[in-house]
Structure formats: structure tokens, C-alpha cells
Design a protein around this motif. Structure first.
Motif, mmCIF file in Angstrom:
data_model
loop_
_atom_site.group_PDB
_atom_site.id
_atom_site.type_symbol
_atom_site.label_atom_id
_atom_site.label_comp_id
_atom_site.label_asym_id
_atom_site.label_seq_id
_atom_site.Cartn_x
_atom_site.Cartn_y
_atom_site.Cartn_z
ATOM 1 N N ASN A 11 0.837 -1.196 0.000
ATOM 2 C CA ASN A 11 0.000 0.000 0.000
ATOM 3 C C ASN A 11 0.870 1.243 0.000
ATOM 4 O OD1 ASN A 11 -3.043 -0.838 0.901
ATOM 5 N ND2 ASN A 11 -1.546 -2.268 1.712
ATOM 6 N N ARG A 12 0.584 2.131 -0.911
ATOM 7 C CA ARG A 12 1.276 3.416 -0.957
ATOM 8 C C ARG A 12 0.539 4.361 -0.013
ATOM 9 N NH1 ARG A 12 4.645 4.859 -4.738
ATOM 10 N NH2 ARG A 12 3.828 3.291 -6.167
ATOM 11 N N VAL A 13 1.307 5.061 0.812
ATOM 12 C CA VAL A 13 0.724 6.030 1.736
ATOM 13 C C VAL A 13 1.379 7.368 1.437
ATOM 14 C CG1 VAL A 13 0.405 6.676 4.152
ATOM 15 C CG2 VAL A 13 0.334 4.265 3.487
ATOM 16 N N ARG A 14 0.569 8.342 1.101
ATOM 17 C CA ARG A 14 1.110 9.643 0.700
ATOM 18 C C ARG A 14 1.707 10.380 1.899
ATOM 19 N NH1 ARG A 14 -4.750 11.703 0.716
ATOM 20 N NH2 ARG A 14 -4.654 12.985 2.546
ATOM 21 N N GLU A 15 2.613 11.288 1.574
ATOM 22 C CA GLU A 15 3.213 12.168 2.574
ATOM 23 C C GLU A 15 2.682 13.566 2.329
ATOM 24 O OE1 GLU A 15 5.084 11.557 5.193
ATOM 25 O OE2 GLU A 15 5.302 9.423 4.801
ATOM 26 N N PRO A 16 2.296 14.343 3.291
ATOM 27 C CA PRO A 16 2.194 13.929 4.671
ATOM 28 C C PRO A 16 1.063 12.911 4.842
ATOM 29 C CG PRO A 16 1.256 16.116 4.422
ATOM 30 C CD PRO A 16 1.829 15.719 3.085
ATOM 31 N N ARG A 17 1.244 12.060 5.818
ATOM 32 C CA ARG A 17 0.263 10.994 6.034
ATOM 33 C C ARG A 17 -1.084 11.576 6.443
ATOM 34 N NH1 ARG A 17 4.354 6.946 9.175
ATOM 35 N NH2 ARG A 17 5.610 6.493 7.353
ATOM 36 N N PRO A 18 -2.151 10.993 5.903
ATOM 37 C CA PRO A 18 -3.486 11.496 6.246
ATOM 38 C C PRO A 18 -3.825 11.215 7.713
ATOM 39 C CG PRO A 18 -3.628 9.526 4.880
ATOM 40 C CD PRO A 18 -2.177 9.887 4.986
ATOM 41 N N SER A 19 -4.713 12.039 8.248
ATOM 42 C CA SER A 19 -5.137 11.810 9.624
ATOM 43 C C SER A 19 -6.052 10.590 9.675
ATOM 44 C CB SER A 19 -5.858 13.039 10.172
ATOM 45 O OG SER A 19 -7.011 13.297 9.404
ATOM 46 N N GLY A 20 -6.195 10.042 10.841
ATOM 47 C CA GLY A 20 -7.030 8.860 11.003
ATOM 48 C C GLY A 20 -6.231 7.584 10.829
ATOM 49 N N ALA A 21 -6.906 6.475 10.987
ATOM 50 C CA ALA A 21 -6.260 5.170 10.899
ATOM 51 C C ALA A 21 -6.263 4.691 9.452
ATOM 52 C CB ALA A 21 -6.978 4.172 11.800
ATOM 53 N N PRO A 22 -5.081 4.490 8.860
ATOM 54 C CA PRO A 22 -5.044 4.001 7.480
ATOM 55 C C PRO A 22 -5.483 2.548 7.414
ATOM 56 C CG PRO A 22 -2.848 4.061 8.382
ATOM 57 C CD PRO A 22 -3.758 4.663 9.416
ATOM 58 N N GLU A 23 -6.010 2.154 6.259
ATOM 59 C CA GLU A 23 -6.403 0.757 6.089
ATOM 60 C C GLU A 23 -5.874 0.245 4.760
ATOM 61 O OE1 GLU A 23 -10.874 0.879 4.250
ATOM 62 O OE2 GLU A 23 -10.699 1.028 6.420
ATOM 63 N N CYS A 24 -5.732 -1.063 4.680
ATOM 64 C CA CYS A 24 -5.242 -1.724 3.477
ATOM 65 C C CYS A 24 -6.245 -1.530 2.344
ATOM 66 C CB CYS A 24 -5.028 -3.211 3.753
ATOM 67 S SG CYS A 24 -4.568 -4.176 2.297
ATOM 68 N N GLY A 25 -5.731 -1.213 1.173
ATOM 69 C CA GLY A 25 -6.591 -1.037 0.011
ATOM 70 C C GLY A 25 -7.222 -2.329 -0.470
ATOM 71 N N ARG A 26 -6.628 -3.478 -0.129
ATOM 72 C CA ARG A 26 -7.162 -4.762 -0.586
ATOM 73 C C ARG A 26 -8.148 -5.358 0.427
ATOM 74 N NH1 ARG A 26 -3.146 -9.550 -1.544
ATOM 75 N NH2 ARG A 26 -2.560 -8.380 -3.385
ATOM 76 N N CYS A 27 -7.690 -5.547 1.673
ATOM 77 C CA CYS A 27 -8.540 -6.261 2.646
ATOM 78 C C CYS A 27 -9.245 -5.324 3.625
ATOM 79 C CB CYS A 27 -7.725 -7.303 3.402
ATOM 80 S SG CYS A 27 -6.547 -6.631 4.602
ATOM 81 N N HIS A 28 -8.905 -4.045 3.609
ATOM 82 C CA HIS A 28 -9.521 -3.008 4.441
ATOM 83 C C HIS A 28 -9.280 -3.180 5.926
ATOM 84 C CE1 HIS A 28 -11.246 -1.456 0.812
ATOM 85 N NE2 HIS A 28 -11.733 -2.666 0.541
ATOM 86 N N ARG A 29 -8.287 -3.957 6.293
ATOM 87 C CA ARG A 29 -7.902 -4.053 7.712
ATOM 88 C C ARG A 29 -6.946 -2.914 8.027
ATOM 89 N NH1 ARG A 29 -6.999 -10.487 8.524
ATOM 90 N NH2 ARG A 29 -9.128 -11.084 8.079
ATOM 91 N N ALA A 30 -6.717 -2.695 9.318
ATOM 92 C CA ALA A 30 -5.815 -1.625 9.749
ATOM 93 C C ALA A 30 -4.423 -1.860 9.168
ATOM 94 C CB ALA A 30 -5.745 -1.594 11.267
ATOM 95 N N LEU A 31 -3.804 -0.788 8.710
ATOM 96 C CA LEU A 31 -2.485 -0.854 8.101
ATOM 97 C C LEU A 31 -1.470 -0.287 9.084
ATOM 98 C CD1 LEU A 31 -1.007 -1.559 5.447
ATOM 99 C CD2 LEU A 31 -1.390 0.810 4.734
#
Length: 150
Positions: A11-31
Motif C-alpha cells: 500500500n502506498r501512503v502519501r506524505e504527509p500521512r493522512p489523519s485517522g487510521a489508514p487501512e489496506c486497500g485490498r482487505c480493508h484491515r488496519a495498516l
């Protein structure tokens, strides 16, 4: 780039990182964005090596191995310091002997750096954190034509 510990997707995560809890783009679990080492089996290792857009530092270890236990916190620090730039994976050779054998591992702890889908460096034995970081850096950044990448 971050690997989902649940499904193995990158999973690519942009900088600056978004607020909140990121999740996997495939399975939608916490990343997990911490960079902490992730346990992997043989199949997961193969998928990660072939698909990782960032270098991988693989720790081949076993729970009964005292030097392996010493190396654990060092690898945790290295992984967290390089979160998103380096993926640290741990393969328990006691639970998963076949992949370790296929890699030709004869002693533990053994550390292998993969970049661009192939092995680029290998060392056995515990290294202090600064030396481990220098070794990984030299293995993943090389002169033109070596195949090593940043």
C-alpha cells in the motif's frame, strides 16, 4: 510503501500521512505504518520478494537462538527508522524450515537483503544497529549496473 500484515498487499501512503487510521486497500484491515518487523511464511516471503517496491531485510531466526533474540530489537529499530523505505520480515526457521533450506541458510541468525526481486546481500551473526544500517544501505544503493536500488 507499506505491506499489510493481514493479506500481504503493498500500500502506498502519501506524505504527509493522512489523519485517522489508514487501512489496506485490498482487505480493508488496519495498516501498520510503524515499520515494525512482520512475521512471514515461505509463501508470504516469495510474494513479498517478487512484489515489493522497496528493499526487504529478511531475518531468519528461531526462538531458541540467543543471538536471534538479541537481534530482534535491533531489527525493530532499523525497521521503524526506515518505515516505508525498507520492509523488515522475519522467518521463523523452526516453524518454516523449507524456505530457509531453499535459501541455503546454514546458521542463524542470517540476514538477507532483497531488492528488485533478487538477493543482493547476505550476512550471518548479530550486528550493532549502526553497522546493520550501513550494511543494508550499502546493499540497497550501489553503483550503476549492479541492480541495487534505493
Amino acid at each position: 510503501m507499506f505491506r499489510c500484515a493481514a493479506c500481504g498487499a503493498f500500500n502506498r501512503v502519501r506524505e504527509p500521512r493522512p489523519s485517522g487510521a489508514p487501512e489496506c486497500g485490498r482487505c480493508h484491515r488496519a495498516l501498520d505504518l510503524s515499520g515494525a518487523p512482520q512475521e512471514v511464511d515461505g509463501e508470504g516471503l516469495d510474494r513479498a520478494v517478487l512484489g515489493s517496491p522497496v528493499p526487504i531485510l529478511l531475518d531468519l531466526w528461531a526462538p531458541w537462538c540467543a543471538p536471534c533474540r538479541v537481534a530482534g530489537p535491533i531489527l525493530d529499530e532499523v525497521g521503524r527508522a526506515k518505515a516505508g523505505q525498507l520492509l523488515v520480515l522475519k522467518l521463523n526457521t523452526e516453524q518454516h524450515p523449507r524456505p530457509a533450506s531453499a535459501l541455503g541458510v546454514q546458521g542463524i541468525p542470517t540476514f538477507i537483503v532483497f531488492s528488485g526481486g533478487r538477493e543482493v546481500a547476505r550476512r550471518s551473526g548479530v550486528l550493532p544497529r549502526p553497522e546493520m544500517e550501513r550494511w543494508v544501505s550499502s546493499a540497497t544503493v550501489g553503483p550503476p549496473g549492479t541492480g541495487a536500488t534505493a
